[in-house]
Every structure is written in structure tokens, then in C-alpha cells.
Design a protein around this motif. Structure first.
Motif, PDB file in Angstrom:
ATOM      1  N   THR A 159      25.052  59.868 -10.565  1.00  0.00           N
ATOM      2  CA  THR A 159      25.613  61.193 -10.832  1.00  0.00           C
ATOM      3  C   THR A 159      26.703  61.079 -11.894  1.00  0.00           C
ATOM      4  O   THR A 159      27.137  59.966 -12.226  1.00  0.00           O
ATOM      5  N   GLN A 160      27.171  62.202 -12.399  1.00  0.00           N
ATOM      6  CA  GLN A 160      28.233  62.163 -13.402  1.00  0.00           C
ATOM      7  C   GLN A 160      29.620  61.937 -12.794  1.00  0.00           C
ATOM      8  O   GLN A 160      30.605  61.873 -13.510  1.00  0.00           O
ATOM      9  N   THR A 161      29.681  61.766 -11.476  1.00  0.00           N
ATOM     10  CA  THR A 161      30.919  61.300 -10.837  1.00  0.00           C
ATOM     11  C   THR A 161      30.864  59.795 -10.598  1.00  0.00           C
ATOM     12  O   THR A 161      31.796  59.226 -10.032  1.00  0.00           O
ATOM     13  N   GLY A 162      29.766  59.131 -11.003  1.00  0.00           N
ATOM     14  CA  GLY A 162      29.644  57.686 -10.876  1.00  0.00           C
ATOM     15  C   GLY A 162      29.020  57.211  -9.581  1.00  0.00           C
ATOM     16  O   GLY A 162      29.039  56.019  -9.293  1.00  0.00           O
ATOM     17  N   ALA A 163      28.442  58.115  -8.786  1.00  0.00           N
ATOM     18  CA  ALA A 163      27.798  57.719  -7.528  1.00  0.00           C
ATOM     19  C   ALA A 163      26.377  57.220  -7.828  1.00  0.00           C
ATOM     20  O   ALA A 163      25.502  58.003  -8.193  1.00  0.00           O
ATOM     21  N   ALA A 164      26.184  55.907  -7.705  1.00  0.00           N
ATOM     22  CA  ALA A 164      24.874  55.306  -7.955  1.00  0.00           C
ATOM     23  C   ALA A 164      24.077  55.307  -6.655  1.00  0.00           C
ATOM     24  O   ALA A 164      24.604  54.975  -5.594  1.00  0.00           O
ATOM     25  N   PHE A 165      22.802  55.673  -6.747  1.00  0.00           N
ATOM     26  CA  PHE A 165      22.009  55.858  -5.535  1.00  0.00           C
ATOM     27  C   PHE A 165      20.588  55.335  -5.697  1.00  0.00           C
ATOM     28  O   PHE A 165      20.083  55.180  -6.804  1.00  0.00           O
ATOM     29  N   TRP A 166      19.977  55.062  -4.548  1.00  0.00           N
ATOM     30  CA  TRP A 166      18.556  54.704  -4.483  1.00  0.00           C
ATOM     31  C   TRP A 166      17.742  55.987  -4.614  1.00  0.00           C
ATOM     32  O   TRP A 166      18.040  56.969  -3.938  1.00  0.00           O
ATOM     33  N   ASN A 167      16.697  55.989  -5.423  1.00  0.00           N
ATOM     34  CA  ASN A 167      15.784  57.137  -5.450  1.00  0.00           C
ATOM     35  C   ASN A 167      14.979  57.193  -4.155  1.00  0.00           C
ATOM     36  O   ASN A 167      14.687  58.268  -3.645  1.00  0.00           O
ATOM     37  N   THR A 168      14.612  56.035  -3.637  1.00  0.00           N
ATOM     38  CA  THR A 168      13.935  55.892  -2.345  1.00  0.00           C
ATOM     39  C   THR A 168      14.597  54.725  -1.630  1.00  0.00           C
ATOM     40  O   THR A 168      14.774  53.661  -2.229  1.00  0.00           O
ATOM     41  N   LEU A 169      14.980  54.928  -0.381  1.00  0.00           N
ATOM     42  CA  LEU A 169      15.626  53.843   0.361  1.00  0.00           C
ATOM     43  C   LEU A 169      14.707  52.630   0.443  1.00  0.00           C
ATOM     44  O   LEU A 169      13.497  52.772   0.645  1.00  0.00           O
ATOM     45  N   PRO A 170      15.251  51.429   0.299  1.00  0.00           N
ATOM     46  CA  PRO A 170      14.424  50.216   0.323  1.00  0.00           C
ATOM     47  C   PRO A 170      13.973  49.841   1.733  1.00  0.00           C
ATOM     48  O   PRO A 170      14.627  50.170   2.709  1.00  0.00           O
ATOM     49  N   ASP A 171      12.853  49.147   1.779  1.00  0.00           N
ATOM     50  CA  ASP A 171      12.310  48.605   3.028  1.00  0.00           C
ATOM     51  C   ASP A 171      12.130  47.106   2.811  1.00  0.00           C
ATOM     52  O   ASP A 171      11.368  46.690   1.936  1.00  0.00           O
ATOM     53  N   PHE A 172      12.835  46.300   3.592  1.00  0.00           N
ATOM     54  CA  PHE A 172      12.793  44.849   3.425  1.00  0.00           C
ATOM     55  C   PHE A 172      11.362  44.321   3.480  1.00  0.00           C
ATOM     56  O   PHE A 172      10.993  43.415   2.729  1.00  0.00           O
ATOM     57  N   ASP A 173      10.545  44.865   4.374  1.00  0.00           N
ATOM     58  CA  ASP A 173       9.181  44.361   4.567  1.00  0.00           C
ATOM     59  C   ASP A 173       8.218  44.804   3.472  1.00  0.00           C
ATOM     60  O   ASP A 173       7.130  44.231   3.345  1.00  0.00           O
ATOM     61  N   GLU A 174       8.600  45.803   2.701  1.00  0.00           N
ATOM     62  CA  GLU A 174       7.765  46.283   1.595  1.00  0.00           C
ATOM     63  C   GLU A 174       8.643  46.492   0.354  1.00  0.00           C
ATOM     64  O   GLU A 174       8.902  47.626  -0.047  1.00  0.00           O
ATOM     65  N   PRO A 175       9.099  45.398  -0.247  1.00  0.00           N
ATOM     66  CA  PRO A 175      10.014  45.522  -1.389  1.00  0.00           C
ATOM     67  C   PRO A 175       9.360  46.217  -2.585  1.00  0.00           C
ATOM     68  O   PRO A 175       8.173  46.029  -2.852  1.00  0.00           O
ATOM     69  N   LEU A 176      10.154  47.012  -3.266  1.00  0.00           N
ATOM     70  CA  LEU A 176       9.683  47.723  -4.454  1.00  0.00           C
ATOM     71  C   LEU A 176      10.235  47.123  -5.746  1.00  0.00           C
ATOM     72  O   LEU A 176       9.871  47.585  -6.835  1.00  0.00           O
ATOM     73  N   ASP A 177      11.112  46.124  -5.650  1.00  0.00           N
ATOM     74  CA  ASP A 177      11.691  45.548  -6.859  1.00  0.00           C
ATOM     75  C   ASP A 177      10.625  44.814  -7.673  1.00  0.00           C
ATOM     76  O   ASP A 177       9.564  44.464  -7.160  1.00  0.00           O
ATOM     77  N   ALA A 178      10.902  44.603  -8.941  1.00  0.00           N
ATOM     78  CA  ALA A 178       9.919  44.085  -9.893  1.00  0.00           C
ATOM     79  C   ALA A 178       9.277  42.774  -9.465  1.00  0.00           C
ATOM     80  O   ALA A 178       8.079  42.583  -9.623  1.00  0.00           O
ATOM     81  N   ASP A 179      10.066  41.854  -8.896  1.00  0.00           N
ATOM     82  CA  ASP A 179       9.488  40.573  -8.505  1.00  0.00           C
ATOM     83  C   ASP A 179       9.316  40.419  -6.993  1.00  0.00           C
ATOM     84  O   ASP A 179       9.073  39.327  -6.495  1.00  0.00           O
ATOM     85  N   LYS A 180       9.448  41.544  -6.279  1.00  0.00           N
ATOM     86  CA  LYS A 180       9.161  41.607  -4.836  1.00  0.00           C
ATOM     87  C   LYS A 180       9.944  40.609  -3.991  1.00  0.00           C
ATOM     88  O   LYS A 180       9.457  40.124  -2.975  1.00  0.00           O
ATOM     89  N   ASP A 181      11.208  40.302  -4.401  1.00  0.00           N
ATOM     90  CA  ASP A 181      12.010  39.345  -3.641  1.00  0.00           C
ATOM     91  C   ASP A 181      13.210  39.988  -2.938  1.00  0.00           C
ATOM     92  O   ASP A 181      14.094  39.292  -2.453  1.00  0.00           O
TER      93      ASP A 181
END
Length: 130
Positions: free
Chosen positions: A79-101
Motif C-alpha cells: 500500500t502507499q502507507t508501506g504495508a507489504a502484504f501477501w496476495n494469497t496467504l502461503p501454505d507450507f505444504d504447497e509452496p508458491l515461491d519460484a523454487d518451491k522451498d
């Protein structure tokens, strides 16, 4: 005794140079890290702050926040107040990051009206709740 003198008028102009804003999170370092418990139900992971020598401020006062890079940049917003957020909350068992770690990488940038910037690289490790 003869003394010969001469004088000359000198003019000196001092010009103010626009300086970069500074992100103050992580002690002002170029990078920082977070841990995130997958059971968190709120989406904001960090409230970023910046200072600017010209007096520009956040939230409409001249400083503009952006997610500017990193392998997982598309998974986040800010946001323009500097609040950085997840677009979708992460799930440890189904990672969405680029290298799945479960280590999410992004860059946060603040830009002032003169197009000066400061950027911080952020790594977020998602922890299992099991």
C-alpha cells in the motif's frame, strides 16, 4: 613602502541536490529477512517506513512504494502507507515461491518525486505449523 593591492568580487552559488529516500526497516540495511507461520490469518507481513531528506512523506506526501523485483514479486503487494502484504496467504505444504522451498524473495522500493530510490531485498521463510 608601496603596497599594491587589487580586489575581485567572487560569487558562489550552492545548489541543493536531491538525496535518496532511505528505507529504515532492517536497520537501513540493503536486505532483511522475516519468518512467517503458515497459521497467520492476517496478510500484512511488514509495515515499511522511509525518510526523505527533502521532507517527502508516505501516503500521498510524495514517496511512492512498490514491489519492484525478486523471484516471487508477483505474490505480494504494497500500500502507499508501506504495508507489504501477501496476495494469497502461503501454505507450507504447497509452496508458491519460484523454487518451491518456502523461501519467498522480493524487493521493496520507495521512490521520491525526483525519481530517487531506495530498495531493500526481503526474504520470507514460511514455517510449518505442524
Amino acid at each position: 613602502s608601496d603596497s599594491n593591492t587589487d580586489s575581485v568580487a567572487v560569487s558562489i552559488e550552492v545548489t541543493d541536490v536531491a538525496e535518496d529516500p532511505v528505507i529504515s526497516n532492517y536497520g537501513g540495511a540493503a536486505s532483511g529477512s522475516e519468518t512467517w507461520d503458515e497459521d497467520n490469518t492476517f496478510t500484512v507481513f511488514e509495515n515499511f517506513d522511509a525518510t526523505d531528506p527533502q521532507g517527502d512523506t508516505e501516503n500521498g506526501g510524495g514517496l511512492v512504494w512498490s514491489i519492484s523485483g525478486g523471484a516471487d514479486a508477483a505474490l505480494f503487494g504494497i500500500t502507499q502507507t508501506g504495508a507489504a502484504f501477501w496476495n494469497t496467504l502461503p501454505d507450507f505444504d504447497e509452496p508458491l515461491d519460484a523454487d518451491k522451498d518456502n523461501n519467498y524473495e522480493l524487493e521493496v522500493t520507495v521512490t521520491d518525486p525526483e525519481s530517487n530510490t531506495d530498495t531493500v531485498a526481503v526474504s520470507i521463510k514460511v514455517l510449518s505449523s505442524n
